[in-house]
Design an enzyme around this catalytic site. Sequence first.
Site, PDB file in Angstrom:
ATOM      1  N   TYR A  41      15.868  29.848   8.394  1.00 15.17           N
ATOM      2  CA  TYR A  41      14.652  30.587   8.755  1.00 15.17           C
ATOM      3  C   TYR A  41      14.562  30.820  10.256  1.00 15.17           C
ATOM      4  CZ  TYR A  41      12.317  30.252   4.202  1.00 15.17           C
ATOM      5  OH  TYR A  41      11.963  30.390   2.894  1.00 15.17           O
ATOM      6  N   LYS A  88       0.836  -1.204   0.000  1.00 16.74           N
ATOM      7  CA  LYS A  88       0.000   0.000   0.000  1.00 16.74           C
ATOM      8  C   LYS A  88       0.873   1.258   0.000  1.00 16.74           C
ATOM      9  CE  LYS A  88      -0.133  -0.471   4.992  1.00 16.74           C
ATOM     10  NZ  LYS A  88      -0.846  -1.063   6.132  1.00 16.74           N
TER      11      LYS A  88
END
Length: 380
Positions: free
Chosen positions: A266, A46
């Site tokens: 940042y 999956k």
Amino acid sequence: MTHPVLSAVPHSGRRPFVTIDGWALKSNWRHMANLAPGARTGAAVKANGYGLGAPYVAKALFAAGCRDFFVAWAEEGAEVRAALPGMNYRIFVLQGLDAAAAAICREQKLIPVLSTLDDVRIWQEAGIGKLPAPAALQFETGMNRLGMDEADARRALAIARGGGFDITLVMSHLASADDPTSGQSEGQRASFERIAALFPHVARSLANSAGVFLGKPFHFDLTRPGIALYGGERTLDPQEALRPVATLHAQILQVRTAARGEAAGYGASARLERATRIATIGIGYADGFLRSSSGVTPIRAVEPAPEVAIGGRRAPVLGRVSMDLTLIDVTDLPDDSVVPGEVAEIFGPTISLDETARRAGTIAYEFLTSLGPRVSRFPV
Ligand SMILES: *Cc1c(COP(=O)(O)O)cnc(C)c1O
């Protein structure tokens, strides 16, 4: 030096890439099969084969001998069907049956896992006027996620006796198999046996990867390993035979030295306490290098910052991971190994997937399935 795989394949720019060791993938599947000799061994493919590419993964596992594949959604099942030769194998669809998914299952000969009486009725309706098609039933045994309790399992049995479909497998799912000291697994095993006894001639399946390591009482007729095949949770294997499969690489775009007292990234979250050589690598959270891998985050109280390996030597993430870029503190690495175009290993043979995930406050499953579409997948 350019990574050998990049001189062999089309790949523009210094984008991140993951190499996938098909031999290791097959070897891991065979190892899981050897651990449960009395059962068939399936594979969970999956979520795009745990992020590595469902068609590639399914083909490799099929070549290793796997004939039972588990996906979450019907469309994923259709993708696996298209990748594999012939029809001599089964694809189980774990969740989300509605009329449209039932039509795909019918058309592609996928086997839905029915977890509610609704699912049972939808599958029966999809079979009206047609030959009976197989289905699996899932039972609730303690996880409270998907599955029928014993009363609903009896009703499902009564509905199935009315015709329309055949029950080919009964299954349940373990919640705590990765913790061998948890008593929950034994409780679930006992509940599963009790409910499954309503279906005496039907094959039974309970174990995911970790469940296989719990031993024979958990193996039943079919196992469903996922993460172990892909090189995650390797420490659960007492034989230490599982191999890393995926190696995630990013490339150095720039190297510069910043002075003590400057900031990086940042929010200026990294304050440099010494003159620091910084390598900027071309991978970020949009590629699946989760932002919780940043050098400064709340989870740093419990886990050190993730490291990457450059020329086989480790160096830590500095400051915040941004969307497309990450800073690495390479002050302690030899100068000549850290140049633009050089490749950094995010996880792989040097730094395990499990370690990288843990240092980001998560698990190998999330790290693999977060690999973004910009990350090229290269089988090696
Ligand atoms: C994902 C999944 C598996 C595989 O689990 P792993 O822990 O990756 O081995 C098995 N069964 C079900 C129902 C699943 O959802």
